[in-house]
Design a protein around this motif. Sequence first.
Motif, PDB file in Angstrom:
ATOM      1  N   ASP A   1    -103.442  36.986 -44.617  1.00  0.00           N
ATOM      2  CA  ASP A   1    -102.854  38.299 -44.834  1.00  0.00           C
ATOM      3  C   ASP A   1    -101.396  38.163 -45.278  1.00  0.00           C
ATOM      4  O   ASP A   1    -100.637  37.353 -44.728  1.00  0.00           O
ATOM      5  N   ALA A   2    -100.991  38.962 -46.261  1.00  0.00           N
ATOM      6  CA  ALA A   2     -99.638  38.858 -46.804  1.00  0.00           C
ATOM      7  C   ALA A   2     -98.579  39.180 -45.757  1.00  0.00           C
ATOM      8  O   ALA A   2     -97.550  38.500 -45.673  1.00  0.00           O
ATOM      9  N   VAL A   3     -98.804  40.217 -44.962  1.00  0.00           N
ATOM     10  CA  VAL A   3     -97.833  40.588 -43.936  1.00  0.00           C
ATOM     11  C   VAL A   3     -97.677  39.468 -42.915  1.00  0.00           C
ATOM     12  O   VAL A   3     -96.558  39.105 -42.520  1.00  0.00           O
ATOM     13  N   ALA A   4     -98.801  38.897 -42.482  1.00  0.00           N
ATOM     14  CA  ALA A   4     -98.749  37.802 -41.509  1.00  0.00           C
ATOM     15  C   ALA A   4     -98.015  36.599 -42.093  1.00  0.00           C
ATOM     16  O   ALA A   4     -97.217  35.952 -41.399  1.00  0.00           O
ATOM     17  N   TYR A   5     -98.283  36.288 -43.361  1.00  0.00           N
ATOM     18  CA  TYR A   5     -97.615  35.148 -43.985  1.00  0.00           C
ATOM     19  C   TYR A   5     -96.105  35.371 -44.041  1.00  0.00           C
ATOM     20  O   TYR A   5     -95.315  34.484 -43.685  1.00  0.00           O
ATOM     21  N   LEU A   6     -95.688  36.548 -44.486  1.00  0.00           N
ATOM     22  CA  LEU A   6     -94.263  36.832 -44.589  1.00  0.00           C
ATOM     23  C   LEU A   6     -93.582  36.792 -43.217  1.00  0.00           C
ATOM     24  O   LEU A   6     -92.442  36.347 -43.093  1.00  0.00           O
ATOM     25  N   ALA A   7     -94.289  37.239 -42.194  1.00  0.00           N
ATOM     26  CA  ALA A   7     -93.710  37.255 -40.854  1.00  0.00           C
ATOM     27  C   ALA A   7     -93.535  35.855 -40.277  1.00  0.00           C
ATOM     28  O   ALA A   7     -92.674  35.633 -39.422  1.00  0.00           O
ATOM     29  N   GLU A   8     -94.348  34.909 -40.771  1.00  0.00           N
ATOM     30  CA  GLU A   8     -94.351  33.575 -40.185  1.00  0.00           C
ATOM     31  C   GLU A   8     -93.598  32.539 -41.012  1.00  0.00           C
ATOM     32  O   GLU A   8     -93.201  31.496 -40.489  1.00  0.00           O
ATOM     33  N   THR A   9     -93.403  32.785 -42.294  1.00  0.00           N
ATOM     34  CA  THR A   9     -92.773  31.774 -43.134  1.00  0.00           C
ATOM     35  C   THR A   9     -91.277  31.687 -42.879  1.00  0.00           C
ATOM     36  O   THR A   9     -90.621  32.690 -42.570  1.00  0.00           O
ATOM     37  N   PHE A  10     -90.744  30.480 -43.011  1.00  0.00           N
ATOM     38  CA  PHE A  10     -89.299  30.269 -42.914  1.00  0.00           C
ATOM     39  C   PHE A  10     -88.677  30.074 -44.296  1.00  0.00           C
ATOM     40  O   PHE A  10     -87.467  29.874 -44.411  1.00  0.00           O
ATOM     41  N   THR A  11     -89.501  30.117 -45.335  1.00  0.00           N
ATOM     42  CA  THR A  11     -89.016  29.918 -46.697  1.00  0.00           C
ATOM     43  C   THR A  11     -88.293  31.161 -47.194  1.00  0.00           C
ATOM     44  O   THR A  11     -88.748  32.286 -46.977  1.00  0.00           O
ATOM     45  N   LEU A  12     -87.177  30.966 -47.873  1.00  0.00           N
ATOM     46  CA  LEU A  12     -86.512  32.042 -48.598  1.00  0.00           C
ATOM     47  C   LEU A  12     -86.830  31.872 -50.075  1.00  0.00           C
ATOM     48  O   LEU A  12     -86.643  30.789 -50.642  1.00  0.00           O
ATOM     49  N   PHE A  13     -87.289  32.935 -50.694  1.00  0.00           N
ATOM     50  CA  PHE A  13     -87.771  32.879 -52.073  1.00  0.00           C
ATOM     51  C   PHE A  13     -86.746  33.481 -53.030  1.00  0.00           C
ATOM     52  O   PHE A  13     -85.999  34.398 -52.680  1.00  0.00           O
ATOM     53  N   ASP A  14     -86.759  32.957 -54.255  1.00  0.00           N
ATOM     54  CA  ASP A  14     -85.933  33.533 -55.310  1.00  0.00           C
ATOM     55  C   ASP A  14     -86.577  34.786 -55.893  1.00  0.00           C
ATOM     56  O   ASP A  14     -85.879  35.632 -56.466  1.00  0.00           O
ATOM     57  N   ALA A  15     -87.888  34.900 -55.761  1.00  0.00           N
ATOM     58  CA  ALA A  15     -88.598  36.095 -56.215  1.00  0.00           C
ATOM     59  C   ALA A  15     -89.898  36.221 -55.436  1.00  0.00           C
ATOM     60  O   ALA A  15     -90.520  35.221 -55.069  1.00  0.00           O
ATOM     61  N   VAL A  16     -90.292  37.457 -55.199  1.00  0.00           N
ATOM     62  CA  VAL A  16     -91.590  37.791 -54.597  1.00  0.00           C
ATOM     63  C   VAL A  16     -92.222  38.834 -55.501  1.00  0.00           C
ATOM     64  O   VAL A  16     -91.553  39.786 -55.926  1.00  0.00           O
ATOM     65  N   PHE A  17     -93.506  38.674 -55.804  1.00  0.00           N
ATOM     66  CA  PHE A  17     -94.147  39.628 -56.701  1.00  0.00           C
ATOM     67  C   PHE A  17     -95.597  39.871 -56.306  1.00  0.00           C
ATOM     68  O   PHE A  17     -96.186  39.131 -55.511  1.00  0.00           O
ATOM     69  N   SER A  18     -96.164  40.922 -56.881  1.00  0.00           N
ATOM     70  CA  SER A  18     -97.554  41.284 -56.606  1.00  0.00           C
ATOM     71  C   SER A  18     -98.100  42.017 -57.816  1.00  0.00           C
ATOM     72  O   SER A  18     -97.550  43.051 -58.215  1.00  0.00           O
ATOM     73  N   VAL A  19     -99.137  41.482 -58.425  1.00  0.00           N
ATOM     74  CA  VAL A  19     -99.763  42.089 -59.594  1.00  0.00           C
ATOM     75  C   VAL A  19    -101.125  42.633 -59.186  1.00  0.00           C
ATOM     76  O   VAL A  19    -102.067  41.876 -58.962  1.00  0.00           O
TER      77      VAL A  19
END
Length: 230
Positions: free
Chosen positions: A104-122
């Motif tokens: 699940d995208a929400v679960a992944y975002l809540a658990e990741t420690f990575t900071l991204f230069d961009a996040v997108f969704s098509v």
Amino acid sequence: MTDTRSAAWDTYSQSKPQRRQTNAKGETTWFNWTQYADHGPGHEVLALKSGDTVLDLGCGSGGNLAHLATLGTKAVGVDLSPAQLAKARERWPDADGTELHQGDAVAYLAETFTLFDAVFSVFGAAWFTDPALLLPLVRTSLKPGGVFALSQRPPVEGCYGCQASYIPRGAEKDPAVVKRWDYEPEVWCSLLEAHGFAESTATVLPAPSHDRRTMGTLLVRAVRGDDPRA
């Protein structure tokens, strides 16, 4: 709940063919925001450079991710559907720099420690997730000045907020039901600004003139601002 949604997107994957081997320009990888082939802007919307890290929410069969990997980015994708991710691995086995996660995208975002230069969704998880849950997590997962962009179909007039999408599962089965969130362009900008994003834009790209379909594509873009709200 997640199992039901995963099965729904597995069913959906069966109706979607693999991406073509080349596009109209003869390119073997390319980026497409719209539901129309060879139409609309490309990866430049994300303002990425080689070495950047990018996250695709609802990456599906991975065509956009594979293209971003060829640009020298670390391209991370998350998708609920194991079937979609299997298609991605089959279609792009040599796409160095890609990293795929099932969940699940929400679960992944809540658990990741990575900071991204961009996040997108098509036409992906951003369409099928409550913005009140998603936007704070996207913002905290972006580097300052990082880009968030999404595309989806524009809303039907008068049908705003949480709506139902029906995914056929065969003649003898009821369709799978998933929720999606539809808003007018100006509402998307207000939501983004309320959650600490800046420079928000939301535009409906018209359908190509040669196509019999007439529905455009809603393209939304913003950057992580200095507002401390998450």
